[in-house]
Design a protein around this motif. Sequence first.
Motif, PDB file in Angstrom:
ATOM      1  N   ARG A   1       0.867  -1.177   0.000  1.00 30.62           N
ATOM      2  CA  ARG A   1       0.000   0.000   0.000  1.00 30.62           C
ATOM      3  C   ARG A   1       0.900   1.222   0.000  1.00 30.62           C
ATOM      4  O   ARG A   1       1.802   1.336   0.847  1.00 30.62           O
ATOM      5  CB  ARG A   1      -0.900  -0.016   1.236  1.00 30.62           C
ATOM      6  N   ILE A   2       0.658   2.115  -0.963  1.00 30.76           N
ATOM      7  CA  ILE A   2       1.516   3.290  -1.117  1.00 30.76           C
ATOM      8  C   ILE A   2       0.644   4.533  -1.043  1.00 30.76           C
ATOM      9  O   ILE A   2      -0.368   4.584  -1.752  1.00 30.76           O
ATOM     10  CB  ILE A   2       2.270   3.242  -2.482  1.00 30.76           C
ATOM     11  N   PRO A   3       0.990   5.523  -0.213  1.00 32.74           N
ATOM     12  CA  PRO A   3       2.225   5.640   0.563  1.00 32.74           C
ATOM     13  C   PRO A   3       2.187   4.820   1.846  1.00 32.74           C
ATOM     14  O   PRO A   3       1.113   4.460   2.331  1.00 32.74           O
ATOM     15  CB  PRO A   3       2.275   7.138   0.897  1.00 32.74           C
ATOM     16  N   VAL A   4       3.389   4.577   2.373  1.00 33.12           N
ATOM     17  CA  VAL A   4       3.517   3.937   3.682  1.00 33.12           C
ATOM     18  C   VAL A   4       3.586   5.056   4.708  1.00 33.12           C
ATOM     19  O   VAL A   4       4.633   5.693   4.874  1.00 33.12           O
ATOM     20  CB  VAL A   4       4.769   3.055   3.736  1.00 33.12           C
ATOM     21  N   VAL A   5       2.456   5.326   5.345  1.00 33.53           N
ATOM     22  CA  VAL A   5       2.402   6.437   6.299  1.00 33.53           C
ATOM     23  C   VAL A   5       2.762   5.922   7.692  1.00 33.53           C
ATOM     24  O   VAL A   5       2.805   4.714   7.934  1.00 33.53           O
ATOM     25  CB  VAL A   5       1.014   7.121   6.298  1.00 33.53           C
ATOM     26  N   THR A   6       2.978   6.868   8.600  1.00 33.98           N
ATOM     27  CA  THR A   6       3.560   6.504   9.905  1.00 33.98           C
ATOM     28  C   THR A   6       2.721   5.493  10.669  1.00 33.98           C
ATOM     29  O   THR A   6       3.266   4.572  11.283  1.00 33.98           O
ATOM     30  CB  THR A   6       3.767   7.765  10.768  1.00 33.98           C
ATOM     31  N   ASP A   7       1.395   5.649  10.652  1.00 36.13           N
ATOM     32  CA  ASP A   7       0.600   4.728  11.471  1.00 36.13           C
ATOM     33  C   ASP A   7       0.657   3.304  10.920  1.00 36.13           C
ATOM     34  O   ASP A   7       0.533   2.335  11.670  1.00 36.13           O
ATOM     35  CB  ASP A   7      -0.849   5.217  11.599  1.00 36.13           C
ATOM     36  N   MET A   8       0.871   3.183   9.616  1.00 33.98           N
ATOM     37  CA  MET A   8       1.027   1.838   9.051  1.00 33.98           C
ATOM     38  C   MET A   8       2.291   1.175   9.585  1.00 33.98           C
ATOM     39  O   MET A   8       2.309  -0.026   9.874  1.00 33.98           O
ATOM     40  CB  MET A   8       1.068   1.917   7.515  1.00 33.98           C
ATOM     41  N   ILE A   9       3.350   1.971   9.723  1.00 34.98           N
ATOM     42  CA  ILE A   9       4.611   1.422  10.242  1.00 34.98           C
ATOM     43  C   ILE A   9       4.461   1.033  11.711  1.00 34.98           C
ATOM     44  O   ILE A   9       4.879  -0.055  12.134  1.00 34.98           O
ATOM     45  CB  ILE A   9       5.748   2.456  10.059  1.00 34.98           C
ATOM     46  N   VAL A  10       3.826   1.918  12.483  1.00 39.67           N
ATOM     47  CA  VAL A  10       3.632   1.626  13.910  1.00 39.67           C
ATOM     48  C   VAL A  10       2.797   0.356  14.074  1.00 39.67           C
ATOM     49  O   VAL A  10       3.131  -0.530  14.873  1.00 39.67           O
ATOM     50  CB  VAL A  10       2.964   2.826  14.615  1.00 39.67           C
ATOM     51  N   ASN A  11       1.727   0.259  13.318  1.00 36.04           N
ATOM     52  CA  ASN A  11       0.872  -0.926  13.413  1.00 36.04           C
ATOM     53  C   ASN A  11       1.629  -2.182  13.016  1.00 36.04           C
ATOM     54  O   ASN A  11       1.512  -3.227  13.675  1.00 36.04           O
ATOM     55  CB  ASN A  11      -0.364  -0.769  12.525  1.00 36.04           C
ATOM     56  N   ALA A  12       2.386  -2.080  11.932  1.00 33.14           N
ATOM     57  CA  ALA A  12       3.121  -3.259  11.465  1.00 33.14           C
ATOM     58  C   ALA A  12       4.154  -3.690  12.499  1.00 33.14           C
ATOM     59  O   ALA A  12       4.294  -4.886  12.808  1.00 33.14           O
ATOM     60  CB  ALA A  12       3.798  -2.953  10.127  1.00 33.14           C
TER      61      ALA A  12
ATOM     62  N   ALA B   1       4.117  -3.202  15.641  1.00 34.93           N
ATOM     63  CA  ALA B   1       3.483  -3.695  16.858  1.00 34.93           C
ATOM     64  C   ALA B   1       2.660  -4.952  16.617  1.00 34.93           C
ATOM     65  O   ALA B   1       2.042  -5.481  17.553  1.00 34.93           O
ATOM     66  CB  ALA B   1       2.603  -2.592  17.446  1.00 34.93           C
ATOM     67  N   GLY B   2       2.612  -5.375  15.368  1.00 30.54           N
ATOM     68  CA  GLY B   2       1.831  -6.566  15.048  1.00 30.54           C
ATOM     69  C   GLY B   2       0.338  -6.339  15.150  1.00 30.54           C
ATOM     70  O   GLY B   2      -0.444  -7.276  15.347  1.00 30.54           O
ATOM     71  N   GLN B   3      -0.047  -5.086  15.013  1.00 35.20           N
ATOM     72  CA  GLN B   3      -1.476  -4.757  15.103  1.00 35.20           C
ATOM     73  C   GLN B   3      -2.084  -4.687  13.706  1.00 35.20           C
ATOM     74  O   GLN B   3      -1.373  -4.424  12.729  1.00 35.20           O
ATOM     75  CB  GLN B   3      -1.645  -3.386  15.776  1.00 35.20           C
TER      76      GLN B   3
END
Lengths: 804, 226
Positions: free
Chosen positions: A777-788, A790-792
Motif C-alpha cells: 500500500r503506497i504511501p507507507v504512512v507513519t501509522d502503518m509502520i507503527v501498526n506493522a 506492533a503486530g497490530q
Amino acid sequence: MAYRLIGNDFTPPDIEAKVTGSAKYAEDFRADGMVHVKVFGSPMPHAKVKSIDADEAMKIPGFVALLLPDEVKQPDVTGFPILTSEPKYHGQPIVAVAAETEQAAADTVAALKVDLEMLPFVVDPLDSLRQGGANALEGGNVSGRGVDFQELKWTGKDFAAAAENELPRGAAPIEWSFGDIDAGFAEAAVIVEDSFVHATNSHHAMEPRSAAAFWENGKCHVWGSTQSTSFAQPGLARMIGIELKDLVFVAEYCGGGFGGKATSYPLMALPALMSKKLGGRPCHLRVSRFEEYANGMARSGFQGWTRLGFASDGRITAADIFVVQDLGPTTGFPDFNNVGNAFSVVFQPPNMRFRAVPVLTNTVPKGPQRGPGENQTANMFEPLIDKAARELGIDRIAMREVNAPGNGGVGAKIGAKQGPLTSAFLKEALTQGAETFGWAERSANSGMRKGPKARGYGVASAYHSAGSSGFDGLVRITPDGTLHVHTGVGNLGTYSYGSTSRVAAEVLGYDWDHVVIERGGTARHIPFNLGQFGSNTSFTMARTNYVAAMDAKAKLLEIAASSHGGDPDDYDISDERIVRKSDMGVVMTFAEAAQMAVDMGDKYAGHVLPDDIHEMTRTSAMAIAGTGLVGVAKDTLPKDGTAPALTASFVEVDVDVETGSVEILDFLTVSDCGIVNHPTGLAAQSRGGAVMGFGLALTERHIYDPAYGIPNAASFYHGKPLSYLDVPLNTQWGAVNQPDPQNPMGIRGVGEPLQGSASAALLCAISDALGGHLFNRIPVVTDMIVNAAAGQPQSHKPLATNTV
Amino acid sequence: MDASGPYDPTLDYPEGPAIAEIAGGGDIKPWRPLHVTRRNFLRGVVCSGIVIGGSSYLFSAATPARADARGVERMMSLTVNGKTRHVDVAPNETLGYTVRYRLGLTGTKIGCNQAECGACTVMADGRTIYSCSTLTHRMRGKDIVTVEGIAAADGTLHPVQQAFIDELAPQCGFCTPGQVVAGVALLNANPNPTEEEARVAMSGNLCRCGAYEHYLRGVMKAAREV
C-alpha cells in the motif's frame, strides 16, 4: 568524438531572472483595465445544475460579466469542459465571473445562487464495479484511451471468488499477453502472489495554473503556465475557437508542472473566452491553491493484483498482472498502459499477461504525473521482487541484474508487441550503483537496531520512454554572426530548452557566448516541438536542433561554393568561419555568409521552406525570413525502437518503530540516459526527482469523505510534499554515460524514472528495516509502520482507496 | 450582526474603464457584511483562497467567502525596499497582495496563500514573514524587503543569488524568491551558520522540484563569501 559544449555545464540564460524576481509567470501579467475572473466551483461531487440565479450577484459593486456553461464549447461526456452544467467532481467550475477587483469577483461568486440536483457519485473504483454501484458519469463507469465509454459491472461471483485481501478480477477491457504464462509458472521455483493499492496524489506545482488574456486586432493574446511552449498551442487555440495563427502565446516561465501542465488545459482558455465576451478587455484568472488542487489534475491511483514466477537464479519466468485504475471523471491519462510496458522493460519477462480496467470516479481529474503508470509500477512491484529474493535467498541487486535489460539493449523488448529498445544499460546502472553505494558492505547492516530505530536498505529500478521523432528545428545566423536557436521547448526548470539548444551550437562549432536562445512564446518565432514532458526533450529536441543546424551548415557550404567556386564538399566550418578543406584557408565568416544568405534570398534566407514542416514552424520561419541564414528541417532521422530512460536507485533508512518516522540517511541514483549533456542539470534532476519520490512513498495521497465525496487532503499540509527537514543532504548521483545510437549526439532524457526508482527503493528499504514486511500500500504512512511493528491490524480496509 | 455598512470593493483597485455598458448597469443593492468571527475574518482576507473542508456542503471549498471590512484608515505609508510609498490598502488586504497588485512587485509569489509554502516570504525589519498571511496594515512602520530589494542598486547580485545560480538551485523558479529572501535573512542574522542551522532556517520554504540540496549548497557557499 570530443564535444565542446555537450557534456559541459552552462549558465541557463533565464536563471538570473529567477533569483532576482524579475521572471514573469502567468500571474504576473498586468494590463490597463484588467478585470479579475473567478469561478463558482461545484460544492458536490456529481450534480446537475437546475438553475443559476445571478440577480444578487450582478448587483455586487464592480461586477462586470458572467460566463455560463452554454457559452463555451462542451466536449464529449468523458471530456474535460471549461465550464459545465453537470459537474462531475467537487470544485469543478460551473460559472465564471469577471469583476473590477478580485474581491468583487469573489463576492460575486459568493452571491451566485446555483441550484444543483445531487447525482449518485463514487470515489472508490471497486465500488463502481459492484452490481448496483454508482457510475461516476451518467451512462457509464469505464473509459480511457482506447477504451469505449461503457458501463461495466463485475458479478457477485467475481467478488466472492477473491479472498479478503485479494483484488477481485472480473471482466477487463484491456488485455494483452505474450509467451505462455502457464508454462512460465510451471517452471518457476518461487511464485509470489499479492494484491496492492497505490494512492492518487496531487502534482502540487508551486505555481497555480493562473492565466490571463486579451484580444487585439483579431488575435487572442494568452499568458499561460505550461511545460510546453509550442506543443500547448494547437489545443489551446481549439479550446478558444481560433486558428493557430491567431493565437499570440506567452509562456516564458512555468512554476512547476510535473505533467499537470504538460500541454494546455481548460482553465488556460477561460480568461480568453471571458475577454472575448468583454470585447477584448484584459482578463486575469488567479487560481487559488484549492482550485489548483481541484482542477490541476492528479496522478492516477491503482488497485492491483499480480502473480510472479521466478526461476531459482532469480530470473522471472512469468508475470500475470491485473490493475484497476482510478481514472477520475474524464478519460484521464492511460497510466494503465504504462504499467504493463514498464514492467516488461524493467524485468524483461519471457511470458506475461496484462489486464487493466480504467474506472471513472467523481474525484479530481487525473492526468499524467512524472512517470504516469511507470512510477506506480516501480512502487507496486519492486517490494515484491524483494519478497521473491528473500524466498530464493538471492541478493537483491543480483535479483535485479539478472532480469534487467543491459549490454546496450541487445535482445531487450518492450510491451505487448515486444518491440525493440534503442539502447539499454540498466544492468550496468545497477552494477555501477551497487559499487558506488557500497551495497555489499552496507546492506549487511539490514535490520540493525539502535533503540527504536531499525536500519534498512533498498534498491529499485524504473523506466519511462524517452524520446520521439518527427518534430522541427529552426535556427538562424544573423549578419552580426550570432546564432539564434529558436526552440518551442518549455521552461519547466530542467533547462533542457538550453541544453538541447546547445546541440545546434555544437554542430555549427559555435562559441556559446555567440548564441541566443529564442524561446518563451510565439513572438520569438518558435518551431513545432514536442512538449517538455515524458523524459523526451533531450532525445527529441537534440534531434530537431541537429537537423536544423545541419541544414544551416549545408547552406553555409553552398554559399561558400557559390561565392568562391567549387563544390560544397570542398569546404568545411571552423571557429564560426567557412574554410577551404584543402588548405584550411578562411573563405568567409559566418557573419559574412549570413549577409550573403540575406542577399541570395530563396531557401538560404528562409523564403523557400521544406514542404514537410509543421504549420507553426512555417509561420515562424516566414516571420524571420530575410533576416539571416535560416536552417530549418523536420527530424526524419531513423528511429526504429523505443528510447528508454532507465534508473537504478539505492536508499539507506532508519525506521523508528515507535513513532513510524522514516529518516532517509543516504541516497544514490545512477541513470542510463545516453551521453550526459548537462551534468549539473542531471544532478539537480536526480536529487529533485528523489525528493518528489520520497513524498510519493511516504506522505502524498488523496483522501475523500466517502459520505459526501468532498476532498479532505487538498492542501500542502494534507498531501505533504517533503521539506528541507525530511530529506538527506550531500547525496550522490551517477550515470553510465553510454551513447544512444539513435540520437546524433548520443543523448537521452531521464526526468521521470528518477522519481520512481527513488520512491520504490525507499519502500523496499522500509520493508527491509522491518524484516521484509510488505505493506502493499503506497504511501507507507507513519501509522502503518507503527501498526506493522506492533503486530497490530492496519486501520484501513483492504484494497480501499481514496481513504485513510 | 454587525451593521457597519457595505464594503465597496471597487475601492480596491484603480478605476478601470466604465463598466455600465458591459455589465448592463442596474441598481446597486448593498449587502451586509457577515458577523465577524475569527472564521469569517479569515475567510474574508483578500484573495484568500482558503478552503473550509468539512463533512457537509454548507461550507463548500468551492464557494469563496465575502469580505468583511471595517472602518479602518485605508491610506498608509509602507516602506518597501527602502522606498516609502503611500498606498490605499483595504483593511483585510495581505502584504503579498499589496506588493504584487498595488506596488507591482511581482517577484513575491503566492503559491498557497495559506502559510504553507513560503513562496511569498519577505523580510519585515529583518525577520522573514509569510506575506500571504500578514495584513498589510500591520506593517506600518516596518521596513519591508522583497526579492526585488536583495540585489544592489547597480544590479550586482547578492552572494546568495549568485550562489543559487552557481549551484543551479532554481528549477521551475517559483519558490526561488522566497528561498532567496530566507537565505539572505539567515545570513544577515547568522553569517556563519552550520549546515543544520541553515537547513532549519530554510525549512519554511517548500520546493516541489525538490532542489533543497542545491539551495542549501548555495546558502553555505554564500556564507563563505559574505
